[in-house]
Each structure stands twice: as structure tokens, then as C-alpha cells.
Write an enzyme that holds these catalytic residues in place. Structure first.
Site, PDB file in Angstrom:
ATOM      1  N   TYR A 133       0.856  -1.189   0.000  1.00 55.68           N
ATOM      2  CA  TYR A 133       0.000   0.000   0.000  1.00 55.68           C
ATOM      3  C   TYR A 133       0.889   1.234   0.000  1.00 55.68           C
ATOM      4  O   TYR A 133       1.583   1.515   0.969  1.00 55.68           O
ATOM      5  CB  TYR A 133      -0.912  -0.044   1.228  1.00 55.68           C
ATOM      6  N   LYS A 161      -1.798  -1.585  -3.718  1.00 55.34           N
ATOM      7  CA  LYS A 161      -2.764  -0.492  -3.710  1.00 55.34           C
ATOM      8  C   LYS A 161      -1.985   0.795  -3.932  1.00 55.34           C
ATOM      9  O   LYS A 161      -1.185   1.200  -3.093  1.00 55.34           O
ATOM     10  CB  LYS A 161      -3.516  -0.437  -2.378  1.00 55.34           C
TER      11      LYS A 161
END
Length: 294
Positions: A133, A161
Site C-alpha cells: 500500500y 494499492k
């Protein structure tokens, strides 16, 4: 491995800041009924920064238990201490989560080699699928594409992400490692274009209040139907913007409260939505056709 509209779930809280187990269970059912493809528990939107270790693990367990295998549960387990990230990730695996989402270590500003070694250490210590992320606007560190490509060689690192909103960067990632890991948008405003470029889904704040629309938009974009995706996205575009008028999750928790889905609680240092932003958030909800409590 995971795809579509994955809600970055809020952690509902009572006015005194305690976690509302009843509202958490109701939110899980709401998302399953509305077609959400996966639930991401205790990430940024879930106020991971102000839950203690035991609360963090307990919310993950409660979400996993309530979902009961109907859709995937991805647990936020990132930390700026590698040892703590390992322990949170182990807790999530033991709770039955399908994968973990690990934000880059924040505040202490590691080098690219430090980022690589951090994520490698967590992946080697806990054999659960892991999603990187990258959100430099919050963490003060940016995981470069070259580092992502290196980490994509680790077997249980299965996704990224990317919350930068940089579509040129996304295009480069799809070309360089799209065949090895799945790429997910972490920016609602650019998610549709990200998916049309080859992304596999979005981890979404907007999906908290418009789950059916986000699911439908993702389906259309991932099958390459730009016209259908644009038509759906147009209805929720104002949400993509106005849910970030103050720091996430302040606006989205206020919106969910107005919808009658959660109590008013939020933990300091976050505060309730400033009054001057009530009207713009209501406007965005109305544009999306969302009914508010009288």
C-alpha cells in the site's frame, strides 16, 4: 486474486469512541447485500492509527466472523515498526483473513532498500497473501515502481494499492509487473481510468456510501466498457471529491451517520466534520441518489 470494488471499511464507534459491534455487523451485511466484492478492515479509513493492538485484532476477527466466507476479507496490518507489522499480520492470518494490506512504514522515512527489506521480512515471516500500500501523501515516503517490481518477485506479495492518483505511474506498473501482481487503485477520483488501464479493482472510500454503484462501475471498467463506466461514475464523481474535504475518514463517517448506518463516534485527534462541509457532502450524497435519515 481479489478484484472489483473493495470497500475501505470505516470502524463504527459510539459517541464515547468505543467500537460499535452492532453497527460493524450491520455494515458487513449492508456491503454483502449491495454487491461489494471484498472488505478491507482496519485500514486508514478504519482508523487503524487510533485503535490499540488488541482492538485492531478484535475488529479483524469480528469482520471475518461476520462475513463467514461470503466475500474476501483483507486486513490492514501495516505499521512503521517491522516487528509490529509482523505481529499484526500474524494476528490477521490467525483470525482467518484472506489477505493483508500493508501500508509503507510512515513517519520514519525509510529508504527504498528499507522498504524492500521491511516488506520482504513481513512476507517471509507470515505466509498469508499480502498487498503493498503506497500512499505518500499520508506516509511521507514513496515506494518507487522499481521497488514494487522487486517485491513482486516474492510469492505471497500478490498486489499493490496505489493511492498516488498518478495514471502514468499506473500505466508503467501494469506494463512492468501486471502479470505478477494485481494492481488496485487507492484513489477514487482516478479509479475508473486506473481500471481501464488494466487495474484489477479499487480499495474505495466512496464504496462505504455507494457500494452498488462502485461495484457496477468496476465491473464495467474491467470489461472495457468505457461508456457504461463513465455513466455510473458520473453519478458518484462528486462523492469522490467531497468525501475528502477534510481528512479521511471524517467526511465519510459523517455521511454514514446521516444515512443512519453508524453512530457519531470518531477518535481524537480526528474530529467530527466541520459544519461548513455539511452541505457539500449532502450535495454529493443527493447527486448519487442516496437517501438520508429524516
Amino acid at each position: 486474486m481479489f478484484h472489483g470494488s473493495m470497500v475501505a471499511l470505516v470502524t463504527p464507534m459510539e459517541a464515547d469512541g468505543s467500537v460499535s459491534d452492532a453497527s460493524l455487523a450491520e455494515l458487513v451485511e449492508f456491503h454483502i447485500q449491495k454487491g461489494t466484492d471484498a472488505i478491507v478492515a482496519v485500514g486508514t479509513t478504519g482508523e487503524s492509527a487510533t485503535l490499540d493492538f488488541d482492538e485492531h485484532c478484535e475488529v479483524i476477527r469480528k469482520v471475518v466472523d461476520r462475513v463467514a466466507g461470503r466475500i474476501p476479507v483483507i486486513a490492514g496490518t501495516g505499521a512503521n515498526s517491522t516487528s509490529e507489522a509482523i505481529e499484526l499480520t500474524r494476528c490477521a492470518m490467525q483470525a482467518g483473513a484472506d489477505a493483508c494490506l500493508l501500508v509503507t512504514p510512515y513517519y520514519n522515512k525509510p529508504t527504498q532498500e528499507g522498504l524492500y527489506l521491511h516488506h520482504k521480512a513481513v512476507a517471509e515471516a507470515v505466509p498469508i497473501p499480502q498487498i503493498l500500500y503506497n500512499v505518500p501523501g499520508r506516509t511521507a515516503v514513496d515506494m518507487h515502481n522499481d521497488t514494487v517490481v522487486r517485491l513482486a518477485e516474492i510469492s505471497n506479495i500478490v498486489g499493490l494499492k496505489d493511492a498516488t492518483g498518478d495514471l502514468d505511474r499506473a500505466r508503467d506498473l501494469v506494463a512492468r509487473c501486471g502479470g505478477k501482481i494485481d494492481l488496485y487503485s487507492g484513489d477514487d477520483a482516478t479509479a475508473m481510468e486506473f481500471l481501464l488501464l488494466g487495474g484489477k479493482g479499487v480499495i474505495s472510500v466512496t464504496a462505504n456510501v455507494a457500494p452498488a454503484e462502485m461495484h457496477q462501475m468496476c465491473e464495467a471498467a474491467m470489461r472495457g466498457d468505457r461508456a457504461a463506466a463513465e455513466a455510473i461514475n458520473a453519478r458518484i464523481d462528486l462523492l469522490h471529491r467531497n468525501l475528502f474535504l477534510e481528512a479521511n475518514p471524517i467526511p465519510v463517517k459523517w455521511a454514514l451517520e446521516q444515512m443512519g448506518l453508524i453512530p457519531p463516534g470518531i477518535r481524537l485527534p480526528l474530529t467530527r466534520l466541520s459544519e461548513r462541509f455539511h452541505a457539500p457532502v449532502r450535495e454529493a450524497l443527493a447527486a448519487a441518489g442516496i437517501t438520508l435519515n429524516a
